[in-house]
Scaffold this motif. Sequence first.
Motif, PDB file in Angstrom:
ATOM      1  N   LYS A  91       0.865  -1.189   0.038  1.00 51.50           N
ATOM      2  CA  LYS A  91      -0.070  -0.058   0.132  1.00 51.50           C
ATOM      3  C   LYS A  91       0.803   1.496  -0.023  1.00 51.50           C
ATOM      4  O   LYS A  91       1.985   1.012   0.250  1.00 51.50           O
ATOM      5  N   PRO A  92       0.348   2.523  -0.549  1.00 54.38           N
ATOM      6  CA  PRO A  92       1.098   3.631  -0.397  1.00 54.38           C
ATOM      7  C   PRO A  92       1.732   3.902   1.040  1.00 54.38           C
ATOM      8  O   PRO A  92       1.036   3.869   1.989  1.00 54.38           O
ATOM      9  N   VAL A  93       2.843   4.501   1.235  1.00 52.63           N
ATOM     10  CA  VAL A  93       3.601   4.834   2.303  1.00 52.63           C
ATOM     11  C   VAL A  93       4.090   6.490   1.811  1.00 52.63           C
ATOM     12  O   VAL A  93       5.047   6.488   0.795  1.00 52.63           O
ATOM     13  N   ILE A  94       3.774   7.290   2.589  1.00 51.80           N
ATOM     14  CA  ILE A  94       4.247   8.679   2.411  1.00 51.80           C
ATOM     15  C   ILE A  94       5.260   9.135   3.736  1.00 51.80           C
ATOM     16  O   ILE A  94       4.843   8.774   4.721  1.00 51.80           O
ATOM     17  N   ALA A  95       6.375   9.569   3.389  1.00 50.77           N
ATOM     18  CA  ALA A  95       7.378  10.010   4.545  1.00 50.77           C
ATOM     19  C   ALA A  95       7.011  11.479   4.695  1.00 50.77           C
ATOM     20  O   ALA A  95       6.959  12.255   3.758  1.00 50.77           O
ATOM     21  N   ALA A  96       6.950  11.699   6.146  1.00 53.14           N
ATOM     22  CA  ALA A  96       6.697  13.328   6.504  1.00 53.14           C
ATOM     23  C   ALA A  96       8.028  13.448   7.292  1.00 53.14           C
ATOM     24  O   ALA A  96       8.292  12.924   8.231  1.00 53.14           O
ATOM     25  N   VAL A  97       8.929  14.202   6.561  1.00 53.77           N
ATOM     26  CA  VAL A  97      10.219  14.462   7.183  1.00 53.77           C
ATOM     27  C   VAL A  97      10.419  15.899   7.622  1.00 53.77           C
ATOM     28  O   VAL A  97      10.380  16.952   7.031  1.00 53.77           O
ATOM     29  N   PHE A 114       6.215   8.837  -1.967  1.00 48.84           N
ATOM     30  CA  PHE A 114       6.799   9.974  -1.939  1.00 48.84           C
ATOM     31  C   PHE A 114       6.941  10.742  -0.506  1.00 48.84           C
ATOM     32  O   PHE A 114       6.783  10.051   0.275  1.00 48.84           O
ATOM     33  N   VAL A 115       7.605  11.819  -0.607  1.00 49.97           N
ATOM     34  CA  VAL A 115       8.167  12.354   0.541  1.00 49.97           C
ATOM     35  C   VAL A 115       7.604  13.979   0.445  1.00 49.97           C
ATOM     36  O   VAL A 115       7.687  14.832  -0.325  1.00 49.97           O
ATOM     37  N   ILE A 116       7.140  14.207   1.680  1.00 49.56           N
ATOM     38  CA  ILE A 116       6.777  15.669   2.082  1.00 49.56           C
ATOM     39  C   ILE A 116       7.800  16.205   3.049  1.00 49.56           C
ATOM     40  O   ILE A 116       7.819  15.623   4.201  1.00 49.56           O
ATOM     41  N   ALA A 117       8.363  17.343   2.982  1.00 48.32           N
ATOM     42  CA  ALA A 117       9.375  17.785   3.946  1.00 48.32           C
ATOM     43  C   ALA A 117       9.203  18.930   4.443  1.00 48.32           C
ATOM     44  O   ALA A 117       8.563  19.957   3.735  1.00 48.32           O
ATOM     45  N   SER A 118       9.396  19.167   5.643  1.00 41.62           N
ATOM     46  CA  SER A 118       9.726  20.445   6.088  1.00 41.62           C
ATOM     47  C   SER A 118      10.637  21.479   5.680  1.00 41.62           C
ATOM     48  O   SER A 118      11.855  20.870   5.030  1.00 41.62           O
ATOM     49  N   GLU A 119      10.511  22.600   5.521  1.00 37.23           N
ATOM     50  CA  GLU A 119      11.626  23.555   4.810  1.00 37.23           C
ATOM     51  C   GLU A 119      12.996  23.425   5.902  1.00 37.23           C
ATOM     52  O   GLU A 119      14.183  23.583   5.294  1.00 37.23           O
ATOM     53  N   ARG A 120      12.985  22.603   7.014  1.00 34.81           N
ATOM     54  CA  ARG A 120      13.946  22.538   7.755  1.00 34.81           C
ATOM     55  C   ARG A 120      14.802  21.178   7.497  1.00 34.81           C
ATOM     56  O   ARG A 120      15.698  21.027   8.099  1.00 34.81           O
TER      57      ARG A 120
END
Length: 252
Positions: A91-97, A114-120
């Motif tokens: 199943k889909p896995v999304i990284a929150a970094v 796919f990856v969602i990242a903080s600006e930090r």
Amino acid sequence: MSVVLLERHSPDVAIVRFNRPEVRNALNTEVRQLLHEHFTALAADDDVRVVVLTGNERVFAAGADIQEQAERDVVGAIKAYTTSAIADFPKPVIAAVNGYALGGGCEFALQCDFVIASERAKFGQPEVNLGLIPGAGGTQRLPRAVGRLNASYMLMTGLPATAEQALRMGLVSEVVQGDALPRALELAELVASKAPLAVRQVKEVVRHGLDGSLETGLRMERRGYQLMFGTADFREGVKAFTDKRTPEFSGE
């Protein structure tokens, strides 16, 4: 408290969270074993459609536990526990970094869809600084994500990439201000609202198609496309479109 937390954000979305803040979520054997257990259980849970992998607001995972690594010899390294539970997850896995995703942390992010990242956020493979090379897919998944030249630069220099650099290279899908988790959860709910079998088929064809020739990938895509015509979700999707309403997909 457990070094890996499993949370239910909603009926369709689960969160798996690294939880060793005192050592910047360093990845030891216990963490890897629990990751394997949680993802194995989530794969078998028909209610869960999407998983978000994250750390805390300060760090995703700053790499392998150096103290554990320092005690190993060649035999110990061969016997060291590894897991491909995220890469093999259907199943889909999304990284929150947020913060650092280094070494094994970066490699786990690379295993996500796919990856969602903080600006930090910062991404890197600093193993050469310790006289090592990546051992959990960094030399293989990173070039596939960002290209050979960008990957070689990161792998050979050990220098981290900022969130914006990672976005330009294609390692990151979105960069957000502040905590990356809310946006990742928003997208997880969006993906969970789509036809589950179609989403899983997309994941399978994208992952495995890239390992073969274009012709092989196109054949896989065509077969996946044909299979969807046998699903109740396809019929529901067409009917909902005709009725001008939101579809209610059952995953059948």
